[in-house]
Design a protein around this motif. Structure first.
Motif, mmCIF file in Angstrom:
data_model
loop_
_atom_site.group_PDB
_atom_site.id
_atom_site.type_symbol
_atom_site.label_atom_id
_atom_site.label_comp_id
_atom_site.label_asym_id
_atom_site.label_seq_id
_atom_site.Cartn_x
_atom_site.Cartn_y
_atom_site.Cartn_z
ATOM 1 N N THR A 2 171.150 71.771 -5.987
ATOM 2 C CA THR A 2 171.041 72.205 -7.377
ATOM 3 C C THR A 2 170.064 73.370 -7.504
ATOM 4 O O THR A 2 168.929 73.282 -7.022
ATOM 5 C CB THR A 2 170.555 71.046 -8.267
ATOM 6 O OG1 THR A 2 171.371 69.897 -8.012
ATOM 7 C CG2 THR A 2 170.637 71.397 -9.741
ATOM 8 N N SER A 3 170.534 74.463 -8.103
ATOM 9 C CA SER A 3 169.694 75.637 -8.419
ATOM 10 C C SER A 3 168.929 76.145 -7.196
ATOM 11 O O SER A 3 167.731 76.397 -7.246
ATOM 12 C CB SER A 3 168.707 75.299 -9.549
ATOM 13 O OG SER A 3 169.401 74.924 -10.718
ATOM 14 N N THR A 5 167.613 78.742 -4.759
ATOM 15 C CA THR A 5 167.317 80.175 -4.706
ATOM 16 C C THR A 5 166.514 80.459 -3.445
ATOM 17 O O THR A 5 165.529 79.772 -3.161
ATOM 18 C CB THR A 5 166.520 80.632 -5.953
ATOM 19 O OG1 THR A 5 167.330 80.400 -7.115
ATOM 20 C CG2 THR A 5 166.175 82.114 -5.878
ATOM 21 N N ASP A 15 171.041 82.811 -5.281
ATOM 22 C CA ASP A 15 170.548 82.980 -6.648
ATOM 23 C C ASP A 15 171.061 81.832 -7.525
ATOM 24 O O ASP A 15 172.181 81.872 -8.028
ATOM 25 C CB ASP A 15 171.028 84.340 -7.190
ATOM 26 C CG ASP A 15 170.434 84.672 -8.548
ATOM 27 O OD1 ASP A 15 169.637 83.864 -9.068
ATOM 28 O OD2 ASP A 15 170.767 85.746 -9.081
ATOM 29 N N ASP A 16 170.243 80.766 -7.609
ATOM 30 C CA ASP A 16 170.559 79.639 -8.487
ATOM 31 C C ASP A 16 171.917 78.991 -8.132
ATOM 32 O O ASP A 16 172.751 78.736 -8.990
ATOM 33 C CB ASP A 16 170.563 80.110 -9.950
ATOM 34 C CG ASP A 16 170.453 78.948 -10.934
ATOM 35 O OD1 ASP A 16 169.755 77.973 -10.616
ATOM 36 O OD2 ASP A 16 171.087 79.015 -12.009
ATOM 37 N N THR A 18 174.533 76.181 -7.063
ATOM 38 C CA THR A 18 174.782 74.750 -7.158
ATOM 39 C C THR A 18 176.013 74.430 -6.312
ATOM 40 O O THR A 18 177.020 75.131 -6.392
ATOM 41 C CB THR A 18 175.004 74.326 -8.625
ATOM 42 O OG1 THR A 18 173.785 74.556 -9.346
ATOM 43 C CG2 THR A 18 175.361 72.852 -8.723
ATOM 44 N N SER A 54 163.593 77.575 -3.549
ATOM 45 C CA SER A 54 163.430 76.716 -4.726
ATOM 46 C C SER A 54 164.747 76.006 -5.008
ATOM 47 O O SER A 54 165.810 76.476 -4.619
ATOM 48 C CB SER A 54 163.007 77.544 -5.944
ATOM 49 O OG SER A 54 164.013 78.486 -6.296
ATOM 50 N N GLY A 55 164.678 74.864 -5.692
ATOM 51 C CA GLY A 55 165.861 74.067 -5.968
ATOM 52 C C GLY A 55 165.739 72.700 -5.345
ATOM 53 O O GLY A 55 164.718 72.365 -4.723
ATOM 54 N N GLU A 56 166.800 71.899 -5.480
ATOM 55 C CA GLU A 56 166.725 70.498 -5.073
ATOM 56 C C GLU A 56 167.949 70.086 -4.267
ATOM 57 O O GLU A 56 169.072 70.463 -4.590
ATOM 58 C CB GLU A 56 166.625 69.640 -6.343
ATOM 59 C CG GLU A 56 166.286 68.179 -6.105
ATOM 60 C CD GLU A 56 166.053 67.455 -7.425
ATOM 61 O OE1 GLU A 56 164.873 67.327 -7.826
ATOM 62 O OE2 GLU A 56 167.053 67.041 -8.066
ATOM 63 N N LYS A 214 175.719 83.846 -5.385
ATOM 64 C CA LYS A 214 175.923 82.982 -6.549
ATOM 65 C C LYS A 214 177.217 82.175 -6.398
ATOM 66 O O LYS A 214 178.165 82.631 -5.760
ATOM 67 C CB LYS A 214 176.005 83.816 -7.836
ATOM 68 C CG LYS A 214 174.724 84.563 -8.149
ATOM 69 C CD LYS A 214 174.883 85.399 -9.414
ATOM 70 C CE LYS A 214 173.596 86.177 -9.693
ATOM 71 N NZ LYS A 214 173.711 87.035 -10.881
#
Length: 501
Positions: A2-3, A5, A15-16, A18, A54-56, A214
């Motif tokens: 998820t998200s 980056t 870039d973000d 998912t 960053s993100g999960e 993306k």
């Protein structure tokens, strides 16, 4: 995921993003070279550790934080790269248990190692391969299956395959796809990265497309078509995937007669057996054939880069030109984009400008001293002309995507101003958009009167771009076709030894 980056100096690779995969499905990840596919999978497999992005990441409902590849493996995630990560000098058994050796008081339990190995080899259909076999003696297809067995031995719940069929024969591809479908039935999840859309639609339940870092779309495969996926990948509809120009052949540029090449290590064995052919200015000559048919040995020998002895006559532009070295071949106007760009085409730890100018140092030197400004200018010329995606000409070549690395190789040889350009598997492992750009480069060269020889294992490419096609089998030409009367069926008939033409 998820998200997600992920940034590198001067580049936002993801870039973000998912990305969601269900248990027991084969999920294809598609996109152009540089779209972020491999970067996303390196995040998932722990190669890029938590904190560097960053993100999960959530696996089986639990949020994960992978600091190492080992952490990802403990969570059931294994990745198999396009360049296999096996130790060729070790046995199959040693490769399988490497890093997870069954040991008692620090001593490897050989019997247990063999038992484990036999179990996992059977899982991937390699019952006939002995655990004691030296891995480097196996074919690429079998090595690929050893890699999968190694991943399964680590209890992989999620198996990531990055371009797994790039170097496989058609038969080996069928075996691999059948095995992956069997794994799906047993609940193993596969993430499958490939530019070969025919394979993708044969095997995938779901397709996710990335573009410029993306997520563009994620849909069930049955709701998509190849053309739709290509449009998502490149951001526009591509109506003509093979933009072949009309033939305008002029005088003969290369003439080869009664050319025979002997194996360097097996005295008397012919890898090329008395072949004759010619290529004219302004034409693309395709050479088709199965792996091992002798195509690569032929062009490597003509280029002065094959160790085996050769006999016969070669003329370039009407002059005798049997090249005994690569240097001599370049001086005679020959250039070869080899099938293995990483091994033979590039110095990966050098930057773009150094790679581009390497065979043409005299053009950027005075009295033996390299003019760095001229080198930068030349590098920038091909960076722009070939639309290489890189921050600058000082970018290290090994950090580029496969398609952009291929463009650097082509730029390197274009700088030598060749009369004859040989392209051996020019689009292997690169995406549809980059392929199209390479085809346009070929068309420009044909317009300028360059003679092109293109070897390709992709029959649609051979049929789509060649003006004339020669088919090779066991070191001999077994068929010749003009573009208008060539079909996949008559090429395959000739490639398997049946004379046609």
């Amino acid at each position: 995921m998820t998200s997600i980056t992920k940034e590198f100096p001067g580049v936002k690779a993801l870039d973000d993003v998912t990305f969601q995969v269900e248990k027991g499905e084969i999920h294809a990840l598609c996109g152009e070279n540089g779209a972020g596919k491999s970067t996303l999978m390196k995040v998932l497999s722990g190669l890029y550790p938590s904190g560097s992005y960053s993100g999960e990441i959530t696996v089986d409902g639990e949020v994960q934080s992978f600091k190492t590849i080992k952490d990802a493996e403990k969570a059931g995630i294994s990745i198999i790269y396009q360049e296999l990560a096996l130790v060729r000098q070790m046995t199959v058994a040693e490769n399988l248990i490497l890093g997870n050796e069954p040991a008692t008081f620090g001593i490897i339990d050989q019997n247990k190692m063999i038992q484990m190995c036999e179990k996992w080899l059977a899982e991937v259909g390699l019952k006939g391969v002995s655990p004691d076999t030296i891995t480097g003696t196996l074919g690429i297809g079998q090595q690929q299956l050893v890699e999968i067995a190694k991943a399964l031995s680590k209890n992989a719940k999620i198996l990531i395959l990055d371009e797994p069929t790039a170097a496989l024969t058609e038969q080996e591809v069928k075996i691999l796809i059948a095995i992956l479908k069997e794994f799906r039935e047993r609940g193993v999840t596969c993430i499958y990265i490939s530019h070969k859309l025919g394979e993708v639609f044969d095997i995938a339940d779901t397709i996710t497309v990335l573009r410029d870092g993306k997520t563009v779309t994620s849909q069930k495969a049955v709701d998509l078509t190849e053309d739709k996926v290509i449009a998502y990948m490149v951001g526009r509809e591509i109506k003509d995937r093979y933009p072949r120009m009309a033939a305008n052949p002029k005088e003969t540029m290369l003439k080869v007669e009664d050319y025979t090449v002997y194996h360097p290590d097996l005295p008397g064995k012919k890898v090329i057996d008395s072949v004759s052919f010619q290529v004219k200015k302004g034409e693309i000559l395709g050479i088709a054939g199965l792996m091992g048919s002798g195509r690569t040995e032929l062009v490597m020998s003509l280029f002065g880069a094959y160790a085996g002895y050769s006999e016969g006559s070669v003329e370039i532009d009407g002059k005798s030109a049997k090249n005994k070295s690569v240097k001599q071949a370049i001086e005679n106007g020959l250039a070869l984009v080899s099938e293995d760009r990483k091994k033979f085409g590039l110095v990966l730890n050098m930057d773009i400008q150094n790679n581009v100018t390497l065979p043409s140092l005299r053009r950027v030197s005075s009295f033996g001293v390299i003019n760095q400004n001229e080198e930068i200018r030349s590098g920038n010329q091909y960076l722009k002309q070939l639309r290489i995606k890189a921050p600058s000409v000082e970018t290290v070549t090994g950090t580029l995507s496969g398609g952009n690395q291929q463009k650097v190789v082509i730029g390197k040889w274009l700088m030598t101003k060749p009369k004859i350009l040989i392209l051996d598997e020019p689009t292997r492992g690169i995406d549809v958009g980059a392929k199209l750009e390479i085809y346009h480069i070929m068309n420009e060269l044909v317009k300028e009167g360059v003679a092109i020889i293109m070897i390709s294992s992709e029959l649609p490419e051979v049929l789509g771009m060649s003006h004339r096609i020669l088919v090779m089998s066991e070191g001999k030409f077994t068929g010749e076709f003009h573009a208008e009367n060539a079909t996949q069926e008559n090429i395959m008939r000739a490639a398997t030894g049946g004379l046609a033409g």
